[in-house]
Design a protein around this motif. Structure first.
Motif, PDB file in Angstrom:
ATOM      1  N   SER A  53       4.507  15.250  -5.115  1.00 12.48           N
ATOM      2  CA  SER A  53       3.948  15.955  -3.967  1.00 12.48           C
ATOM      3  C   SER A  53       2.650  15.312  -3.504  1.00 12.48           C
ATOM      4  N   ARG A  54       2.096  14.461  -4.372  1.00 10.21           N
ATOM      5  CA  ARG A  54       0.868  13.745  -4.021  1.00 10.21           C
ATOM      6  C   ARG A  54       1.236  12.287  -3.730  1.00 10.21           C
ATOM      7  N   SER A  55       0.721  11.352  -4.527  1.00  9.57           N
ATOM      8  CA  SER A  55       0.994   9.931  -4.310  1.00  9.57           C
ATOM      9  C   SER A  55       1.682   9.336  -5.526  1.00  9.57           C
ATOM     10  N   LYS A  56       2.867   8.805  -5.317  1.00  9.59           N
ATOM     11  CA  LYS A  56       3.603   8.178  -6.419  1.00  9.59           C
ATOM     12  C   LYS A  56       2.881   6.922  -6.907  1.00  9.59           C
ATOM     13  N   TYR A  57       2.322   6.138  -5.990  1.00 13.30           N
ATOM     14  CA  TYR A  57       1.604   4.925  -6.374  1.00 13.30           C
ATOM     15  C   TYR A  57       0.349   5.250  -7.187  1.00 13.30           C
ATOM     16  N   ARG A  58      -0.302   6.351  -6.863  1.00  6.67           N
ATOM     17  CA  ARG A  58      -1.480   6.749  -7.628  1.00  6.67           C
ATOM     18  C   ARG A  58      -1.083   7.081  -9.066  1.00  6.67           C
ATOM     19  N   TYR A  59       0.044   7.733  -9.216  1.00 10.47           N
ATOM     20  CA  TYR A  59       0.567   8.035 -10.551  1.00 10.47           C
ATOM     21  C   TYR A  59       0.828   6.742 -11.327  1.00 10.47           C
ATOM     22  N   LYS A  84       0.840  -1.183   0.000  1.00 16.01           N
ATOM     23  CA  LYS A  84       0.000   0.000   0.000  1.00 16.01           C
ATOM     24  C   LYS A  84       0.878   1.237   0.000  1.00 16.01           C
ATOM     25  N   SER A  85       0.374   2.295  -0.581  1.00 14.15           N
ATOM     26  CA  SER A  85       1.102   3.551  -0.525  1.00 14.15           C
ATOM     27  C   SER A  85       0.956   4.150   0.871  1.00 14.15           C
ATOM     28  N   PHE A  86       1.868   5.040   1.198  1.00 16.69           N
ATOM     29  CA  PHE A  86       1.788   5.739   2.479  1.00 16.69           C
ATOM     30  C   PHE A  86       0.466   6.497   2.578  1.00 16.69           C
ATOM     31  N   THR A  87       0.043   7.090   1.472  1.00 18.38           N
ATOM     32  CA  THR A  87      -1.219   7.838   1.447  1.00 18.38           C
ATOM     33  C   THR A  87      -2.399   6.924   1.778  1.00 18.38           C
ATOM     34  N   GLU A  88      -2.408   5.716   1.205  1.00 13.34           N
ATOM     35  CA  GLU A  88      -3.482   4.755   1.476  1.00 13.34           C
ATOM     36  C   GLU A  88      -3.473   4.311   2.925  1.00 13.34           C
ATOM     37  N   GLU A  89      -2.294   4.055   3.464  1.00 13.38           N
ATOM     38  CA  GLU A  89      -2.181   3.640   4.866  1.00 13.38           C
ATOM     39  C   GLU A  89      -2.744   4.700   5.800  1.00 13.38           C
ATOM     40  N   MET A  90      -2.353   5.953   5.561  1.00 13.03           N
ATOM     41  CA  MET A  90      -2.803   7.024   6.445  1.00 13.03           C
ATOM     42  C   MET A  90      -4.308   7.258   6.313  1.00 13.03           C
TER      43      MET A  90
END
Length: 240
Positions: A162-168, A86-92
């Motif tokens: 600056s956002r989510s690398k995994y989303r990219y 999971k990305s850090f963004t997803e975890e948070m």
């Protein structure tokens, strides 16, 4: 001692005893524990032995240090359990926290022998060198240093990082992230890490060496994470 039974080191006995006191509530969350001098007197060991025990508990997330103040039982931390990628963004987001990223460095460099081996590229191939400070609700959680192929991801930008690398990768590039391989080691903080985390110079941090793979077998990136163990507790669960 029964024959064949291993002797438990003194620092480990102290570590286990302090941990039991934390779990039983004798040391409440946020409360200070005794000084190293007091603990060394109680357990009749050197301060070096006490420090080894408390260092381990700091690295495990049960204790935290405040420079010039003392050692405290940690409050509830952000806990990462590595079951799926999971990305850090997803975890948070799953924890009800707002993730943010500050890009500290973003440039193209020739791949060194080590990085070319990690990414399976030729030595000297252009790669992105990316350093990000990852936060949750404004609190610094980790410093992330990543390397990615420029040829494979020519449109990677500062704004995307600056956002989510995994989303990219998943939403824009339409690629599937399959799994990651990581190695975790304790390290002592550098001046730069102390500056970002405002942590105790004598308390260990965790460093994660991580290689992420795509579903097609190609390598997405090689990343080194330095985790602020006073704020973020990293756990890994392996399933059979």
């Amino acid at each position: 001692m029964p024959k064949g039974q291993k002797k438990i080191p003194k620092y480990k006995m102290i570590e286990n005893d302090i941990l039991q006191n934390i779990k039983s509530g004798r040391y409440p969350k946020g409360a200070p524990i005794e000084t190293e001098q007091e603990l060394s007197s109680r357990y009749e060991v050197s301060r070096v032995t006490v420090r080894q025990a408390t260092n381990n508990l700091v690295a495990r997330g049960y204790l935290s240090r405040s420079q010039g103040s003392g050692t405290y039982v940690s409050e509830q931390k952000v806990v990462s359990r590595a079951t799926t990628v999971k990305s850090f963004t997803e975890e948070m987001k799953a924890m009800g926290k707002q993730a943010s990223s500050e890009v500290l460095d973003f440039r193209v460099v020739p791949a060194s022998e080590e990085i070319s081996r990690k990414l399976q590229l030729e030595i000297g191939s252009p790669v992105y060198h990316i350093v990000r400070l990852r936060r949750a609700d404004g609190e610094p959680m980790m410093i992330e240093t990543s390397y990615m192929s420029v040829v494979d991801y020519p449109d990677l930008t500062y704004e995307r990082l600056s956002r989510s690398k995994y989303r990219y990768i998943e939403e824009e590039k339409k690629l599937t992230i399959a799994h990651s391989h990581h190695v975790v080691v304790p390290i002592m903080p550098t001046e730069e890490m102390i500056g970002h985390f405002d942590c105790d110079p004598a308390s260990p941090l965790l460093k994660v060496f991580n290689t992420t793979y795509l579903a097609d077998g190609n390598i997405l990136d090689y990343t080194e994470l330095v985790i602020n163990t006073e704020k973020y507790q990293y756990q890994s669960i392996r399933q059979k």
